[in-house]
Design a protein around this motif. Structure first.
Motif, PDB file in Angstrom:
ATOM      1  N   LYS A   1      -9.476 -52.641 -16.474  1.00 52.05           N
ATOM      2  CA  LYS A   1      -9.350 -51.433 -15.653  1.00 52.05           C
ATOM      3  C   LYS A   1     -10.284 -51.545 -14.456  1.00 52.05           C
ATOM      4  O   LYS A   1     -11.469 -51.897 -14.596  1.00 52.05           O
ATOM      5  CB  LYS A   1      -9.711 -50.197 -16.480  1.00 52.05           C
ATOM      6  CG  LYS A   1      -9.827 -48.908 -15.677  1.00 52.05           C
ATOM      7  CD  LYS A   1     -10.385 -47.794 -16.517  1.00 52.05           C
ATOM      8  CE  LYS A   1     -10.776 -46.577 -15.672  1.00 52.05           C
ATOM      9  NZ  LYS A   1     -11.905 -46.877 -14.766  1.00 52.05           N
ATOM     10  N   GLU A   2      -9.753 -51.218 -13.284  1.00 52.23           N
ATOM     11  CA  GLU A   2     -10.574 -51.203 -12.086  1.00 52.23           C
ATOM     12  C   GLU A   2     -11.363 -49.891 -12.009  1.00 52.23           C
ATOM     13  O   GLU A   2     -10.990 -48.881 -12.581  1.00 52.23           O
ATOM     14  CB  GLU A   2      -9.696 -51.362 -10.850  1.00 52.23           C
ATOM     15  CG  GLU A   2      -9.063 -52.732 -10.715  1.00 52.23           C
ATOM     16  CD  GLU A   2     -10.057 -53.786 -10.282  1.00 52.23           C
ATOM     17  OE1 GLU A   2     -11.043 -53.413  -9.620  1.00 52.23           O
ATOM     18  OE2 GLU A   2      -9.848 -54.970 -10.608  1.00 52.23           O
ATOM     19  N   ARG A   3     -12.441 -49.922 -11.235  1.00 53.25           N
ATOM     20  CA  ARG A   3     -13.262 -48.719 -11.052  1.00 53.25           C
ATOM     21  C   ARG A   3     -12.629 -47.730 -10.088  1.00 53.25           C
ATOM     22  O   ARG A   3     -12.965 -46.550 -10.078  1.00 53.25           O
ATOM     23  CB  ARG A   3     -14.641 -49.103 -10.527  1.00 53.25           C
ATOM     24  CG  ARG A   3     -15.466 -49.915 -11.498  1.00 53.25           C
ATOM     25  CD  ARG A   3     -16.805 -50.288 -10.877  1.00 53.25           C
ATOM     26  NE  ARG A   3     -17.570 -51.157 -11.763  1.00 53.25           N
ATOM     27  CZ  ARG A   3     -18.397 -50.718 -12.693  1.00 53.25           C
ATOM     28  NH1 ARG A   3     -18.585 -49.419 -12.870  1.00 53.25           N
ATOM     29  NH2 ARG A   3     -19.056 -51.567 -13.463  1.00 53.25           N
ATOM     30  N   PHE A   4     -11.730 -48.211  -9.255  1.00 53.57           N
ATOM     31  CA  PHE A   4     -11.173 -47.394  -8.188  1.00 53.57           C
ATOM     32  C   PHE A   4      -9.659 -47.503  -8.140  1.00 53.57           C
ATOM     33  O   PHE A   4      -9.063 -48.386  -8.748  1.00 53.57           O
ATOM     34  CB  PHE A   4     -11.769 -47.821  -6.844  1.00 53.57           C
ATOM     35  CG  PHE A   4     -13.263 -47.898  -6.847  1.00 53.57           C
ATOM     36  CD1 PHE A   4     -13.902 -49.122  -6.856  1.00 53.57           C
ATOM     37  CD2 PHE A   4     -14.023 -46.747  -6.852  1.00 53.57           C
ATOM     38  CE1 PHE A   4     -15.278 -49.205  -6.879  1.00 53.57           C
ATOM     39  CE2 PHE A   4     -15.406 -46.805  -6.878  1.00 53.57           C
ATOM     40  CZ  PHE A   4     -16.036 -48.036  -6.896  1.00 53.57           C
ATOM     41  N   GLU A   5      -9.051 -46.631  -7.328  1.00 52.84           N
ATOM     42  CA  GLU A   5      -7.605 -46.684  -7.136  1.00 52.84           C
ATOM     43  C   GLU A   5      -7.183 -47.986  -6.473  1.00 52.84           C
ATOM     44  O   GLU A   5      -6.153 -48.566  -6.796  1.00 52.84           O
ATOM     45  CB  GLU A   5      -7.153 -45.527  -6.242  1.00 52.84           C
ATOM     46  CG  GLU A   5      -7.158 -44.168  -6.874  1.00 52.84           C
ATOM     47  CD  GLU A   5      -6.575 -43.142  -5.925  1.00 52.84           C
ATOM     48  OE1 GLU A   5      -7.269 -42.769  -4.953  1.00 52.84           O
ATOM     49  OE2 GLU A   5      -5.433 -42.725  -6.152  1.00 52.84           O
ATOM     50  N   ARG A   6      -7.967 -48.373  -5.474  1.00 54.45           N
ATOM     51  CA  ARG A   6      -7.588 -49.521  -4.651  1.00 54.45           C
ATOM     52  C   ARG A   6      -8.718 -50.535  -4.635  1.00 54.45           C
ATOM     53  O   ARG A   6      -9.479 -50.623  -3.671  1.00 54.45           O
ATOM     54  CB  ARG A   6      -7.252 -49.047  -3.241  1.00 54.45           C
ATOM     55  CG  ARG A   6      -6.062 -48.133  -3.200  1.00 54.45           C
ATOM     56  CD  ARG A   6      -5.868 -47.519  -1.824  1.00 54.45           C
ATOM     57  NE  ARG A   6      -4.631 -46.732  -1.802  1.00 54.45           N
ATOM     58  CZ  ARG A   6      -3.466 -47.199  -1.401  1.00 54.45           C
ATOM     59  NH1 ARG A   6      -3.370 -48.423  -0.944  1.00 54.45           N
ATOM     60  NH2 ARG A   6      -2.393 -46.429  -1.428  1.00 54.45           N
ATOM     61  N   SER A   7      -8.817 -51.268  -5.721  1.00 56.83           N
ATOM     62  CA  SER A   7      -9.830 -52.308  -5.801  1.00 56.83           C
ATOM     63  C   SER A   7      -9.304 -53.444  -6.641  1.00 56.83           C
ATOM     64  O   SER A   7      -8.324 -53.305  -7.363  1.00 56.83           O
ATOM     65  CB  SER A   7     -11.129 -51.761  -6.418  1.00 56.83           C
ATOM     66  OG  SER A   7     -10.932 -51.374  -7.772  1.00 56.83           O
ATOM     67  N   TRP A   8      -9.945 -54.560  -6.507  1.00 54.49           N
ATOM     68  CA  TRP A   8      -9.639 -55.726  -7.335  1.00 54.49           C
ATOM     69  C   TRP A   8     -10.939 -56.435  -7.633  1.00 54.49           C
ATOM     70  O   TRP A   8     -11.777 -56.611  -6.755  1.00 54.49           O
ATOM     71  CB  TRP A   8      -8.664 -56.677  -6.620  1.00 54.49           C
ATOM     72  CG  TRP A   8      -8.181 -57.795  -7.518  1.00 54.49           C
ATOM     73  CD1 TRP A   8      -7.948 -57.712  -8.860  1.00 54.49           C
ATOM     74  CD2 TRP A   8      -7.888 -59.127  -7.131  1.00 54.49           C
ATOM     75  NE1 TRP A   8      -7.512 -58.923  -9.319  1.00 54.49           N
ATOM     76  CE2 TRP A   8      -7.449 -59.804  -8.294  1.00 54.49           C
ATOM     77  CE3 TRP A   8      -7.925 -59.818  -5.926  1.00 54.49           C
ATOM     78  CZ2 TRP A   8      -7.081 -61.152  -8.287  1.00 54.49           C
ATOM     79  CZ3 TRP A   8      -7.545 -61.154  -5.922  1.00 54.49           C
ATOM     80  CH2 TRP A   8      -7.142 -61.815  -7.083  1.00 54.49           C
TER      81      TRP A   8
END
Length: 121
Positions: free
Chosen positions: A98-105
């Motif tokens: 799971k990423e920490r943000f909506e739009r991150s990698w």
């Protein structure tokens, strides 16, 4: 609590295909990016692919570009990794994260237990 459960791994022949799934729970799935990473025996972690929360953008490692496709179904809280044209060097333990943000990698905070992919004739 956050849970990520991968499935779909197994043994495939070179040139074959597998589809990995990761079912998420314990958070609002549609609000976060999701990623796949892998670790081969004796090697470090390699980021494989990522997808934004709404599926609007995706990322791939050069080693899998053109062969792997990431997708997600926010209604089913599931992220997928379609793996085609498999090579022996794709053999690894594959993790969903799971990423920490909506739009991150590659900015992850929770990981699944992994599913083993073995490519061999």
């Amino acid at each position: 609590q956050v849970q990520l459960v991968e499935s779909g791994g197994g043994l495939a022949q070179p040139g074959g295909s597998l589809r990995l799934s990761c079912v998420a729970s314990g958070f609002t799935f549609s609000s976060y990016g999701m990623s796949w990473a892998r670790q081969a025996p004796g090697k470090g972690l390699e980021w494989v692919s990522g997808i934004y929360s709404d599926g609007s953008d995706t990322y791939y490692a050069d080693s899998v570009k053109g062969r792997f496709t990431i997708s997600r179904d926010n209604a089913k809280n599931t992220v997928y990794l379609q793996m085609n044209s498999l090579k022996p060097e794709d053999t690894a333990l594959y993790y969903c994260a799971k990423e920490r943000f909506e739009r991150s990698w590659t900015q992850t905070d929770y990981w699944g237990q992994g599913t083993q992919v073995t490519v061999s004739s």
